[in-house]
Every structure is written in structure tokens, then in C-alpha cells.
Scaffold this active site. Structure first.
Site, PDB file in Angstrom:
ATOM      1  N   ARG A   1       0.910  -1.059  -0.131  1.00 31.27           N
ATOM      2  CA  ARG A   1      -0.150   0.068  -0.083  1.00 31.27           C
ATOM      3  C   ARG A   1       0.759   1.300  -0.127  1.00 31.27           C
ATOM      4  O   ARG A   1       0.572   2.315  -0.535  1.00 31.27           O
ATOM      5  CB  ARG A   1      -1.003  -0.027   1.340  1.00 31.27           C
ATOM      6  CG  ARG A   1      -2.084   1.097   1.356  1.00 31.27           C
ATOM      7  CD  ARG A   1      -2.612   1.066   2.477  1.00 31.27           C
ATOM      8  NE  ARG A   1      -2.995  -0.369   3.104  1.00 31.27           N
ATOM      9  CZ  ARG A   1      -4.160  -0.936   3.196  1.00 31.27           C
ATOM     10  NH1 ARG A   1      -5.095  -0.340   2.360  1.00 31.27           N
ATOM     11  NH2 ARG A   1      -4.481  -2.286   3.560  1.00 31.27           N
TER      12      ARG A   1
ATOM     13  N   CYS B   1     -26.460  -4.659  -7.391  1.00 26.79           N
ATOM     14  CA  CYS B   1     -27.654  -4.900  -6.646  1.00 26.79           C
ATOM     15  C   CYS B   1     -27.151  -5.770  -5.223  1.00 26.79           C
ATOM     16  O   CYS B   1     -27.244  -6.805  -4.888  1.00 26.79           O
ATOM     17  CB  CYS B   1     -28.421  -6.039  -7.408  1.00 26.79           C
ATOM     18  SG  CYS B   1     -28.887  -5.497  -8.988  1.00 26.79           S
TER      19      CYS B   1
ATOM     20  N   TYR C   1      -4.925  -2.446  -3.565  1.00 26.89           N
ATOM     21  CA  TYR C   1      -6.221  -3.130  -3.188  1.00 26.89           C
ATOM     22  C   TYR C   1      -7.557  -2.805  -4.297  1.00 26.89           C
ATOM     23  O   TYR C   1      -8.465  -2.661  -3.825  1.00 26.89           O
ATOM     24  CB  TYR C   1      -6.339  -3.361  -1.923  1.00 26.89           C
ATOM     25  CG  TYR C   1      -5.134  -3.947  -1.131  1.00 26.89           C
ATOM     26  CD1 TYR C   1      -4.666  -5.235  -1.264  1.00 26.89           C
ATOM     27  CD2 TYR C   1      -4.345  -3.055  -0.227  1.00 26.89           C
ATOM     28  CE1 TYR C   1      -3.500  -5.610  -0.849  1.00 26.89           C
ATOM     29  CE2 TYR C   1      -3.234  -3.408   0.109  1.00 26.89           C
ATOM     30  CZ  TYR C   1      -2.676  -4.837   0.184  1.00 26.89           C
ATOM     31  OH  TYR C   1      -1.622  -5.354   0.696  1.00 26.89           O
TER      32      TYR C   1
HETATM   33  N1  LLP Z   1       3.304  -8.919   3.310  1.00 25.01           N
HETATM   34  C1  LLP Z   1       2.190  -9.956   3.539  1.00 25.01           C
HETATM   35  C2  LLP Z   1       2.629 -11.144   4.339  1.00 25.01           C
HETATM   36  C3  LLP Z   1       0.892  -9.622   3.653  1.00 25.01           C
HETATM   37  O1  LLP Z   1      -0.103 -10.494   3.916  1.00 25.01           O
HETATM   38  C4  LLP Z   1       0.454  -8.230   3.164  1.00 25.01           C
HETATM   39  C5  LLP Z   1      -0.598  -7.815   2.939  1.00 25.01           C
HETATM   40  C6  LLP Z   1       1.782  -7.349   2.950  1.00 25.01           C
HETATM   41  C7  LLP Z   1       3.048  -7.975   2.876  1.00 25.01           C
HETATM   42  C8  LLP Z   1       1.468  -6.024   2.212  1.00 25.01           C
HETATM   43  O2  LLP Z   1       1.027  -4.933   3.173  1.00 25.01           O
HETATM   44  P1  LLP Z   1       0.882  -3.700   2.892  1.00 25.01           P
HETATM   45  O3  LLP Z   1       2.134  -3.139   2.792  1.00 25.01           O
HETATM   46  O4  LLP Z   1       0.158  -3.393   1.591  1.00 25.01           O
HETATM   47  O5  LLP Z   1      -0.164  -3.192   4.022  1.00 25.01           O
HETATM   48  N2  LLP Z   1      -7.155  -5.875   1.147  1.00 25.01           N
HETATM   49  C9  LLP Z   1      -6.883  -5.189   2.285  1.00 25.01           C
HETATM   50  C10 LLP Z   1      -5.373  -5.070   2.545  1.00 25.01           C
HETATM   51  C11 LLP Z   1      -4.895  -7.021   2.768  1.00 25.01           C
HETATM   52  C12 LLP Z   1      -3.468  -7.010   3.041  1.00 25.01           C
HETATM   53  C13 LLP Z   1      -3.083  -8.422   3.133  1.00 25.01           C
HETATM   54  N3  LLP Z   1      -1.672  -8.569   3.171  1.00 25.01           N
HETATM   55  C14 LLP Z   1      -7.222  -3.780   1.965  1.00 25.01           C
HETATM   56  O6  LLP Z   1      -7.754  -3.388   0.993  1.00 25.01           O
HETATM   57  O7  LLP Z   1      -7.108  -2.787   2.880  1.00 25.01           O
END
Ligand code: LLP
Length: 404
Positions: A271, A338, A367
Site C-alpha cells: 500500500r 444489486c 487493493y
Molecule cells: N506481506 C504480507 C505477508 C501480507 O500479507 C501483506 C498484506 C503485505 C506484505 C503487504 O501489506 P501492505 O504494505 O500493503 O499493508 N485488502 C486489504 C489489505 C490486505 C492486506 C493483506 N496482506 C485492503 O484493501 O486494505
């Protein structure tokens, strides 16, 4: 994104110009922002010199992956599909780590074949499976083991991963047992301890707590890990109220950790690299009077951007033209799908809107498309990347005929 003469401009491009040229809805990304985000991370963690393995799940667009590769990033993948795409983008396999609780034998075999940096295992069964496959191939495979540090990430419960009730990693006791097993295996080369406590983290304290658990666990194992993979999770400012994680403080806690543990740090940011680089340009189809509020019915929906429906996540909505005239009614921004959860946000004092107006939904680079679906048989949007004065179409709009 700024207003110039009351018109919304994204990376020097007028939103209405983009909306008319490419038809809405459009996912639009700024390469400049992506590069700035990478620089910002590199700058804040300069002393640590970590390996950045971009979490492909945040946005798996091939053109974006190629840009990240050009900026020296590796990849964190969680499926064979992501691994194949990272390799297709040209990312060096020796900069790729493979996470996830349910890697199949086929996926493990593929990862071994491609000689990636680390397979980060999340259970005893997975370690035994990797060992079995490695033995059959007469190889010694580099692995990590994911620790569940039982740390509260203080984020949305749905994206919290580091508490003992979550499915991820193994608890401290099991971790120590697995280290003892792996270090004596002829086919496993234990190199890494990995953790990831959750996503959209804005407070550095959970990270500090996580580091102290990692430190304690390493001490108990009495094992020298070449890598400590701290996962991702760095949050972004969705509220546009300057809510940011204090990277300096996070970095300082890691410095301290490294004084006690001589190892190389891996990060898996998703992110924080692409999140604020993307917007969703959409148009008002209809305005419908509802009970105590007006529904602003957009041509983008939950199939295009799932986060609000899935997590109650808020994304700022901005009008193309700023008039300063407020609507008397509360607005609820919804899509045509819907489902009652097909709702982006409810705003009390939004500017008065008209049908056919262009709007922008902010911070959808992470995401957004990766969670998009064809629900209600809706075609997925076009994706464009702004590169200086050029616009690159990085994914064509799906044709409805492809879905029939
Ligand atoms: N590493 C692992 C093992 C992870 O499971 C994740 C995210 C990341 C790195 C990356 O995390 P970030 O830096 O993006 O926070 N769909 C959700 C977020 C789910 C994240 C899942 N794992 C949303 O839209 O907020």
C-alpha cells in the site's frame, strides 16, 4: 491532485479530459507518486539498507511491476500467479520471497524451479512438504519461518494478521521447535524469520512491540538468521488529515534491533508504494432522492473498488469542478450493483452535484484493481498510467463480450 482554476488536475491532466478521452470508470495512476513513495521509503530506512520486496497483491498490473523492477524492487508473492507475473516483469528471482499459509505442492515446486530468494513457511506441514520436495530433487532450499508475534496492529480487525487467533505464522513455542527441526535438515537451509502483523498501520508502537517479540524469540532459538523479514503494513493517509506512520520512529526501533541482531532486513510494502498513486475517475449516472438523503449513483461500483463494501473503508470523493455551493441534503455515493453494501461513502456537506458530473475517488492504487471482480457481469475498468507528459494504457477496458 490539485484544483487549478477550480478544476481538478491529476499530475497535470485535467480530469474531464481523461474522463472524455477514455470513458469512465477509469483507474488512473501517477508514476511520479509511485517513484516518490519508493524514494521516501528508501530515504527513511537509509541506515538499514533493507531489501524491498513489493507485495504484488496490492496491485499486480504488469506495467507497474516493470516500473518497480526498474526502481530495484523485489517482490513478495503469495501465489504461483503472482510469482509468474513478478518474473514476467523481469524482477530478479533472488529478490523474491513467497509468503502465504496454503502453498500447494505445485506452487512450492515452481518456486524451487525458479530459484527464488526465500520460501517463507507458515506451518510444520508446509516445512515438511518443502523438505520432501527438496529431497526428491536432491536440493537444499532456502526458507524462512513466519512467526505469529501475537501483537495487536491497531488497525481494522479484518486486515490484522499478527494476533494468536489469526491463521498466519506459528506461535513462539512452535517457532522454536521448527527452528530446531529445520536447522538439522539436510534439505532445508533456514535463513529467515518473517513476520507481518497487519496492514494500514498508522502507529509505530505495534511495530515496536513486534520487534521486541522477534528479538526475544531469536534469543530463545539461539540461531543466527541471515534475514529478518518484517512484512509490510505501512499505512497511508486515506482521511487526508495528515495521519501518517512515523517512519523515523519505526526506523529507529529497527536500528536498535539491529544492534542486537546482525542480519539483513526485508520489507514487503504494498500500500505505501502504490496506494496514493491511483484514483478512480467516475461519473454520476443518476441522482435519486432517498429517505433523508440523496443517492449519487455512480458508474463505478463495488466490483471495481471493493474496499468500502469489504472493510467499511473510507475513500475521499472529490468533485471535478469546485463550485463551493453545498448541497442541503446528505449524499450517499453508491454504485449500480444489486447489493446494499455497494456504497462508497456518505457525506453530510458535499458540494451540490448534477447528473453526468465527473468525480474522483482517491487513493485506490492499492487493493483497488487487485480486488476487482466481474460481479453483476460488469466489465473491469481501463487502467492508465501517467508518465510525465505521456499517458500509457496499461490495461484495456474489458469487453462485455469477453464475459458472455
Ligand atoms: N506481506 C504480507 C505477508 C501480507 O500479507 C501483506 C498484506 C503485505 C506484505 C503487504 O501489506 P501492505 O504494505 O500493503 O499493508 N485488502 C486489504 C489489505 C490486505 C492486506 C493483506 N496482506 C485492503 O484493501 O486494505
Amino acid at each position: 491532485m490539485i484544483y487549478k482554476k477550480n478544476k481538478l488536475i491529476f499530475d497535470n491532466f485535467d480530469i474531464r479530459y481523461l474522463g472524455k478521452k477514455f470513458k469512465t470508470p477509469i483507474y488512473c495512476y501517477s508514476l511520479k507518486t509511485i517513484k516518490n513513495n519508493i524514494l521516501n521509503l528508501k530515504k527513511n530506512f537509509k541506515k538499514i539498507k533493507p531489501l524491498f520486496c513489493y507485495a504484488v497483491k496490492a496491485n499486480a498490473n504488469l506495467a507497474i511491476l516493470k516500473e518497480l523492477k526498474n526502481n530495484d524492487l523485489g517482490a513478495d508473492v503469495v501465489s504461483q500467479g503472482e510469482l509468474m507475473k513478478a518474473l514476467k516483469a523481469g524482477i530478479n528471482p533472488k529478490k523474491i520471497v513467497f509468503s502465504g499459509v496454503g502453498k500447494t505442492e505445485g506452487e512450492i515446486e515452481y518456486a524451487i524451479l525458479k530459484n527464488i530468494l526465500l520460501i517463507n513457511a507458515e506451518s510444520k506441514s508446509e516445512i515438511l512438504t518443502i523438505e520432501k520436495i527438496a529431497k526428491s530433487k536432491k536440493k537444499k532450499i532456502d526458507i524462512g519461518i513466519r512467526l505469529n508475534p501475537n501483537t495487536d496492529a491497531q488497525t481494522l480487525s479484518q486486515i490484522s494478521t499478527g494476533k494468536k487467533e489469526n491463521k498466519f505464522g506459528v506461535d513462539e513455542k512452535t517457532f522454536i521447535k521448527l527452528v530446531n527441526y529445520a536447522k538439522n535438515s539436510k534439505n532445508l537451509n533456514l535463513k529467515c524469520l518473517s513476520v507481518h502483523i497487519g496492514s494500514q498501520i498508522l502507529n509505530y508502537k505495534p511495530y515496536k512491540n513486534m520487534l521486541s517479540v522477534v528479538n526475544r524469540t531469536i534469543k530463545k532459538t539461539n540461531y543466527k538468521f541471515e534475514y529478518v523479514d518484517l512484512g509490510g503494513g505501512i499505512g497511508i493517509d486515506y482521511s487526508h488529515r495528515n495521519l501518517k506512520l512515523n517512519l523515523k520512529k519505526y526506523s529507529l526501533s529497527i536500528d536498535k534491533f539491529l544492534k542486537k541482531n546482525n542480519c539483513k532486513i526485508i520489507f514487503e510494502p504494498g500500500r505505501s508504494i502504490v496506494g496514493d498513486s491511483g484514483i478512480l475517475i467516475t461519473k454520476v449516472i443518476y441522482i435519486k432522492e432517498g429517505y433523508k438523503k440523496d443517492f449519487i449513483i455512480l458508474d463505478a461500483a463495488m466490483n471495481d473498488l471493493m474496499r468500502p463494501a469489504l472493510y467499511g473503508a473510507e475513500h475521499k470523493v472529490m468533485p471535478y469542478i469546485k463550485t463551493g455551493r453545498l448541497s442541503k441534503k446528505t449524499y450517499e455515493f453508491v454504485g449500480p450493483i444489486c447489493e446494499s453494501t455497494d456504497r462508497f461513502s456518505t457525506v453530510k456537506k458535499f458540494q451540490k452535484l448534477n447528473e453526468k458530473d465527473f468525480l474522483v475517488i482517491c487513493d485506490v492504487g492499492a487493493y483497488g484493481t487487485s480486488l476487482a471482480s466481474n460481479y453483476n457481469l460488469r466489465a473491469k475498468p481501463i487502467e492508465i498510467l501517467i508518465k510525465g507528459s505521456k499517458i500509457q494504457v496499461i490495461n484495456k477496458r474489458q469487453k462485455i463480450s469477453e464475459l458472455i
